[in-house]
Design a protein around this motif. Structure first.
Motif, PDB file in Angstrom:
ATOM      1  N   CYS A 142       5.794   0.721  -5.515  1.00 31.15           N
ATOM      2  CA  CYS A 142       5.197   0.182  -4.302  1.00 31.15           C
ATOM      3  C   CYS A 142       4.304   1.223  -3.622  1.00 31.15           C
ATOM      4  O   CYS A 142       3.193   0.925  -3.195  1.00 31.15           O
ATOM      5  N   THR A 143       4.778   2.442  -3.544  1.00 28.12           N
ATOM      6  CA  THR A 143       4.001   3.516  -2.925  1.00 28.12           C
ATOM      7  C   THR A 143       2.773   3.839  -3.753  1.00 28.12           C
ATOM      8  O   THR A 143       1.677   4.050  -3.212  1.00 28.12           O
ATOM      9  N   PHE A 144       2.928   3.873  -5.067  1.00 25.94           N
ATOM     10  CA  PHE A 144       1.804   4.166  -5.962  1.00 25.94           C
ATOM     11  C   PHE A 144       0.697   3.122  -5.811  1.00 25.94           C
ATOM     12  O   PHE A 144      -0.485   3.462  -5.673  1.00 25.94           O
ATOM     13  N   MET A 145       1.079   1.845  -5.811  1.00 19.45           N
ATOM     14  CA  MET A 145       0.088   0.772  -5.667  1.00 19.45           C
ATOM     15  C   MET A 145      -0.577   0.832  -4.302  1.00 19.45           C
ATOM     16  O   MET A 145      -1.796   0.630  -4.174  1.00 19.45           O
ATOM     17  N   SER A 146       0.189   1.103  -3.272  1.00 20.53           N
ATOM     18  CA  SER A 146      -0.365   1.154  -1.919  1.00 20.53           C
ATOM     19  C   SER A 146      -1.351   2.302  -1.768  1.00 20.53           C
ATOM     20  O   SER A 146      -2.407   2.151  -1.138  1.00 20.53           O
ATOM     21  N   LEU A 147      -1.020   3.454  -2.338  1.00 18.04           N
ATOM     22  CA  LEU A 147      -1.926   4.600  -2.253  1.00 18.04           C
ATOM     23  C   LEU A 147      -3.240   4.324  -2.966  1.00 18.04           C
ATOM     24  O   LEU A 147      -4.320   4.640  -2.450  1.00 18.04           O
ATOM     25  N   PHE A 148      -3.179   3.749  -4.164  1.00 16.41           N
ATOM     26  CA  PHE A 148      -4.401   3.425  -4.891  1.00 16.41           C
ATOM     27  C   PHE A 148      -5.259   2.437  -4.112  1.00 16.41           C
ATOM     28  O   PHE A 148      -6.486   2.568  -4.030  1.00 16.41           O
ATOM     29  N   LEU A 149      -4.607   1.443  -3.537  1.00 16.25           N
ATOM     30  CA  LEU A 149      -5.348   0.442  -2.776  1.00 16.25           C
ATOM     31  C   LEU A 149      -5.995   1.060  -1.544  1.00 16.25           C
ATOM     32  O   LEU A 149      -7.156   0.780  -1.230  1.00 16.25           O
ATOM     33  N   GLN A 150      -5.267   1.923  -0.847  1.00 15.45           N
ATOM     34  CA  GLN A 150      -5.807   2.523   0.365  1.00 15.45           C
ATOM     35  C   GLN A 150      -6.931   3.508   0.065  1.00 15.45           C
ATOM     36  O   GLN A 150      -7.950   3.525   0.766  1.00 15.45           O
ATOM     37  N   ILE A 151      -6.763   4.333  -0.967  1.00 13.90           N
ATOM     38  CA  ILE A 151      -7.819   5.291  -1.308  1.00 13.90           C
ATOM     39  C   ILE A 151      -9.095   4.567  -1.699  1.00 13.90           C
ATOM     40  O   ILE A 151     -10.205   4.958  -1.298  1.00 13.90           O
ATOM     41  N   ASN A 152      -8.960   3.493  -2.476  1.00 14.86           N
ATOM     42  CA  ASN A 152     -10.142   2.720  -2.848  1.00 14.86           C
ATOM     43  C   ASN A 152     -10.779   2.073  -1.625  1.00 14.86           C
ATOM     44  O   ASN A 152     -12.001   2.074  -1.464  1.00 14.86           O
ATOM     45  N   MET A 153      -9.949   1.511  -0.740  1.00 10.12           N
ATOM     46  CA  MET A 153     -10.487   0.854   0.447  1.00 10.12           C
ATOM     47  C   MET A 153     -11.225   1.850   1.338  1.00 10.12           C
ATOM     48  O   MET A 153     -12.352   1.605   1.778  1.00 10.12           O
ATOM     49  N   TYR A 154     -10.586   2.994   1.599  1.00 12.45           N
ATOM     50  CA  TYR A 154     -11.213   3.999   2.450  1.00 12.45           C
ATOM     51  C   TYR A 154     -12.496   4.539   1.829  1.00 12.45           C
ATOM     52  O   TYR A 154     -13.508   4.689   2.519  1.00 12.45           O
ATOM     53  N   SER A 155     -12.460   4.843   0.531  1.00 11.54           N
ATOM     54  CA  SER A 155     -13.658   5.382  -0.114  1.00 11.54           C
ATOM     55  C   SER A 155     -14.789   4.358  -0.114  1.00 11.54           C
ATOM     56  O   SER A 155     -15.949   4.707   0.142  1.00 11.54           O
TER      57      SER A 155
END
Length: 380
Positions: A142-155
């Motif tokens: 869950c944390t791994f998926m959330s981090l990937f999603l957030q980094i992509n969204m922010y970038s």
């Protein structure tokens, strides 16, 4: 033979068992249908109480229908959008890197945007088939998926925001833009944007995990402070800046009515970025609205994670996730159809590959005609 006393005792025991079973059936009717321990009644002694199979209740039917709809939408995404996003973003990277000597500053920004999109598209295949949200019950995944999603969204949003500001500088400050808009400054800007995107995800992640160390079912994505930060820093503030930049750009273009050729050229340069920003807004708006409703909803704290807003509306949460992933798949289409520079590079790239392939076939045919095949037996 059995003695009368023993026979009578058996009858009394049988009647007592039947009476107890009837009493249990009358007083625990609700437990048979809804109780968690109802199957305990369906043993060998009282099996005649459970001869009829239980019909599927309405909530179960609704959940089954939502699961089928979610699976159908996931298959549509995988068949139609995923190949476009995966192959398209790779093609953007390969073509622009092949013509790096002709790379412009907007091309550099779009290359970095394609990297962010490619990461999310590759990661989305795991997420789109998470229909029962079992992955969210595992803290690491869950944390791994959330981090990937957030980094992509922010970038993505940070690059789009900076590209809008860069367009404003190029249009409104024509004379001064040559000083600031250099390839060295663009590379530095890309590095800082990636650093800011990773920091915006990792710093809150570290702070939150230090507070929730040891919790088995804790997930980074469920923290309200993180969700508020995601909405404000990743959506509201950037779009306020983007809206301000484009309103100023429109003013400049309106004032440039005397130079029609200059206005047309600027409008063509702005068109692609405007479409990319609009598509990003349309795709990410449902996700942010969904999170906002979850945050604004007044709910009492419950011990079970199954009572969260996302678990209560799994199909809606799945749809907004697919909409967010679709943005990374649509950007290559926008880039290829509206980017005139990229179309020219793509045509040259295909022509070069075709020439190399034709030359390779010609060389093979020539070698075969000059050098005999080793499999052929020489005549003596």
């Amino acid at each position: 033979m059995t003695s009368p006393d023993l026979f009578g005792s058996n009858n009394l025991s049988t009647l007592a068992l039947k009476s107890k079973a009837i009493y249990l059936a009358e007083n625990h009717t609700m437990e048979i249908y809804v109780g968690a321990t109802a199957p305990m009644l369906c043993n060998s002694t009282y099996s005649y109480l459970c001869n009829e199979s239980k019909p599927l209740s309405l909530p179960d039917k609704s959940e089954h229908q939502q699961y089928i709809i979610g699976l159908f939408l996931s298959c549509l995404y995988t068949i139609f959008l995923f190949p476009i996003g995966f192959v398209g973003n790779i093609l953007i990277l390969v073509v622009n890197i092949s013509f790096r000597e002709k790379m412009t500053i907007p091309d550099l920004y779009f290359i970095n945007l394609a990297v962010a999109d490619l990461i999310l598209v590759a990661d989305s295949l795991i997420e789109v088939f998470n229909l029962d949200e079992k992955y969210y019950d595992i803290t690491i995944i869950c944390t791994f998926m959330s981090l990937f999603l957030q980094i992509n969204m922010y970038s993505s949003i940070f690059f789009l925001t900076w590209m809008s500001f860069d367009r404003y500088i190029a249009v409104a400050k024509v004379m001064r833009s040559n000083i600031f808009r250099t390839m060295e400054h663009a590379r530095l800007s890309c590095g800082l944007i990636w650093l800011a995107s990773i920091s915006a995800a990792l710093v809150p992640f570290t702070a939150v995990h230090l507070q929730h160390t040891g919790e088995i079912y804790f997930c980074f994505a469920d923290v309200k402070e993180i969700q508020w930060l995601e909405i404000t820093l990743g959506f509201i503030i950037p779009f306020a800046i983007i809206g301000l930049c484009y309103s100023l750009i429109v003013r400049v273009l309106v004032r440039a009515h005397k130079h029609r050729s200059l206005r047309i050229r600027r409008q063509k340069a702005l068109r692609m970025i405007v479409v990319v920003v609009l598509v990003f807004f349309i795709c990410w708006l449902p996700e942010n609205v969904f999170i906002s409703v979850q945050l604004l909803q007044k709910t009492e704290p419950v011990p079970s994670r199954s009572q969260s807003f996302r678990h209560s509306h799994p199909l809606m949460g799945h749809i907004v996730n697919l909409a967010a992933f679709s943005n990374s798949c649509l950007n290559p289409l926008i880039y290829s159809f509206l980017g005139e520079t990229f179309r020219d590079k793509l045509r040259l790239y295909i022509e070069q590959k075709a020439k190399v392939s034709a030359l390779h076939r010609f060389c093979q045919a020539t070698l075969k005609s000059v050098i005999p095949d080793s499999t052929e037996q020489s005549e003596v």
